[in-house]
Design a protein around this motif. Structure first.
Motif, PDB file in Angstrom:
ATOM      1  N   VAL A  56       0.834  -1.202   0.000  1.00  0.00           N
ATOM      2  CA  VAL A  56       0.000   0.000   0.000  1.00  0.00           C
ATOM      3  C   VAL A  56       0.871   1.255   0.000  1.00  0.00           C
ATOM      4  N   ILE A  57       1.972   1.212   0.714  1.00  0.00           N
ATOM      5  CA  ILE A  57       2.854   2.383   0.793  1.00  0.00           C
ATOM      6  C   ILE A  57       3.425   2.747  -0.576  1.00  0.00           C
ATOM      7  N   VAL A  58       3.940   1.755  -1.310  1.00  0.00           N
ATOM      8  CA  VAL A  58       4.504   2.094  -2.627  1.00  0.00           C
ATOM      9  C   VAL A  58       3.395   2.500  -3.594  1.00  0.00           C
ATOM     10  N   ARG A  59       2.192   1.949  -3.414  1.00  0.00           N
ATOM     11  CA  ARG A  59       1.059   2.341  -4.261  1.00  0.00           C
ATOM     12  C   ARG A  59       0.659   3.788  -3.950  1.00  0.00           C
ATOM     13  N   ALA A 188       9.924  -2.479  -2.800  1.00  0.00           N
ATOM     14  CA  ALA A 188      10.200  -2.530  -1.362  1.00  0.00           C
ATOM     15  C   ALA A 188       9.754  -3.887  -0.824  1.00  0.00           C
ATOM     16  N   LEU A 189      10.234  -4.238   0.352  1.00  0.00           N
ATOM     17  CA  LEU A 189       9.917  -5.523   0.976  1.00  0.00           C
ATOM     18  C   LEU A 189       9.799  -5.350   2.484  1.00  0.00           C
ATOM     19  N   GLN A 190       8.841  -6.049   3.059  1.00  0.00           N
ATOM     20  CA  GLN A 190       8.675  -6.026   4.512  1.00  0.00           C
ATOM     21  C   GLN A 190       8.211  -7.405   4.980  1.00  0.00           C
ATOM     22  N   THR A 191       8.807  -7.904   6.054  1.00  0.00           N
ATOM     23  CA  THR A 191       8.313  -9.135   6.674  1.00  0.00           C
ATOM     24  C   THR A 191       7.418  -8.762   7.846  1.00  0.00           C
ATOM     25  N   TYR A 192       6.419  -9.609   8.090  1.00  0.00           N
ATOM     26  CA  TYR A 192       5.462  -9.397   9.177  1.00  0.00           C
ATOM     27  C   TYR A 192       5.426 -10.677  10.022  1.00  0.00           C
ATOM     28  N   PRO A 193       6.363 -10.832  10.956  1.00  0.00           N
ATOM     29  CA  PRO A 193       6.442 -12.082  11.731  1.00  0.00           C
ATOM     30  C   PRO A 193       5.140 -12.426  12.457  1.00  0.00           C
TER      31      PRO A 193
END
Length: 309
Positions: A56-59, A188-193
């Motif tokens: 959503v952030i990059v969008r 971009a990339l993000q992990t959500y443990p």
């Protein structure tokens, strides 16, 4: 439609809590055709408890910069300087936000991404690339390394890394070859443990995959397919606009890699969003969830989401 009392202004009100692509697009629908001719000012309200997912952030970043390119006035209103604004600064959102975009209460005085870049093993900060300049050659290896760290608990982690190298390379190459825009693209990339999920997103502001593909399909077996069904076939069959063009095969190959690791695939078109969930080792029309008649957003925005274990 949620608009301000002024006819030339529309307001995009993001919700509290976690905001995934579904919620973002619903908010954009309530806002109206912000990039259309009816509005000259766009106000984006971000409440204190808003938590934006990385896709959503990059969008949102592409949306803001497209609006500025359309000579619209854009104002981002954060309820507090903490929360969402702080996280956006950390991932590099403000580093790439067009300078004319107004930010209240204020833009950060420093870049959190520049200071802490690489310090979070579950994050690859927003990277900009465009057809006008070469991409950072370390981008794909950094994205792959982050995926391998995030999926370290999975037994096939090495195979996932190899597959993601191909996927990222293909998605970024498509921006250079087909977007037909001078505006920047982002990854971009993000992990959500806590959510057991890793999401990687690529967003461009080009003419969109359908606009580049449809003219070449006249008279073909795909000519009368809906956009949703055509998206499925693009990733199943490898449809391309030119016989000598390997783009379709690249997307098909990317999808096959993603399916093998049970990845959800989210594709935002100019006026539609399609979420593909793998079934029987392929993406199928009956497992495609769509949001249609969305407000215009230029480009193609693709996100893959993996389970961490």
């Amino acid at each position: 439609m949620a608009t301000s009392p002024y006819l030339d202004t529309c307001t995009l009100e993001l919700p509290d809590g976690w905001v995934n692509a579904w919620k973002f697009e619903n908010a954009l629908m309530n806002c109206g055709d912000a990039l259309g001719a009816s509005y000259i000012t766009i106000v984006i309200k971000v409440p204190a408890g808003c938590k934006l997912m990385i896709d959503v952030i990059v969008r949102l970043l592409s949306f803001c910069n497209q609006a500025v390119a359309c000579t619209k006035r854009v104002r981002l209103e954060f309820e507090t300087a903490a929360g969402a604004a702080s996280y956006l600064n950390r991932v590099g959102f403000f580093d790439h936000l067009a300078a004319p975009v107004e930010v209240t209460p204020a833009r950060p005085t420093y870049s959190g991404a520049a200071i802490h870049r690489g310090g979070n093993r579950g994050l690859v900060e927003i990277e900009r690339f465009s057809r006008a300049s070469s991409v950072d050659q370390n981008l794909v290896p950094r994205l792959v390394a982050a995926v391998e760290r995030g999926c370290a608990a999975r037994p096939e982690v090495k195979q996932i890394g190899d597959a993601m190298f191909s996927i990222f390379g293909e998605l970024i190459k498509n921006v250079f070859d087909h977007s037909q825009t001078s505006l920047d693209a982002y990854a971009a990339l993000q992990t959500y443990p806590q959510g057991n999920k890793l999401t990687v997103a690529v967003s461009d502001s080009g003419i969109g995959i359908m606009k580049s593909l449809r003219p070449a399909l006249t008279g073909s077996k795909w000519h009368n397919l809906s956009d949703v069904d055509l998206v499925v076939e693009i990733f199943r069959e490898g449809i391309s606009s030119k016989p000598e063009d390997k783009r379709g095969l690249g997307l098909k190959s990317s999808a096959r890699h993603a399916i093998g690791f049970r990845a959800d695939l989210d594709v935002r078109l100019l006026n539609q969003r399609v979420l593909l969930k793998p079934s029987n080792n392929e993406y199928q029309p009956n497992m495609a969830y769509s949001q249609e008649r969305l407000p215009l957003l230029w480009g193609t925005h693709i996100a893959f989401s993996f389970k961490l274990d």
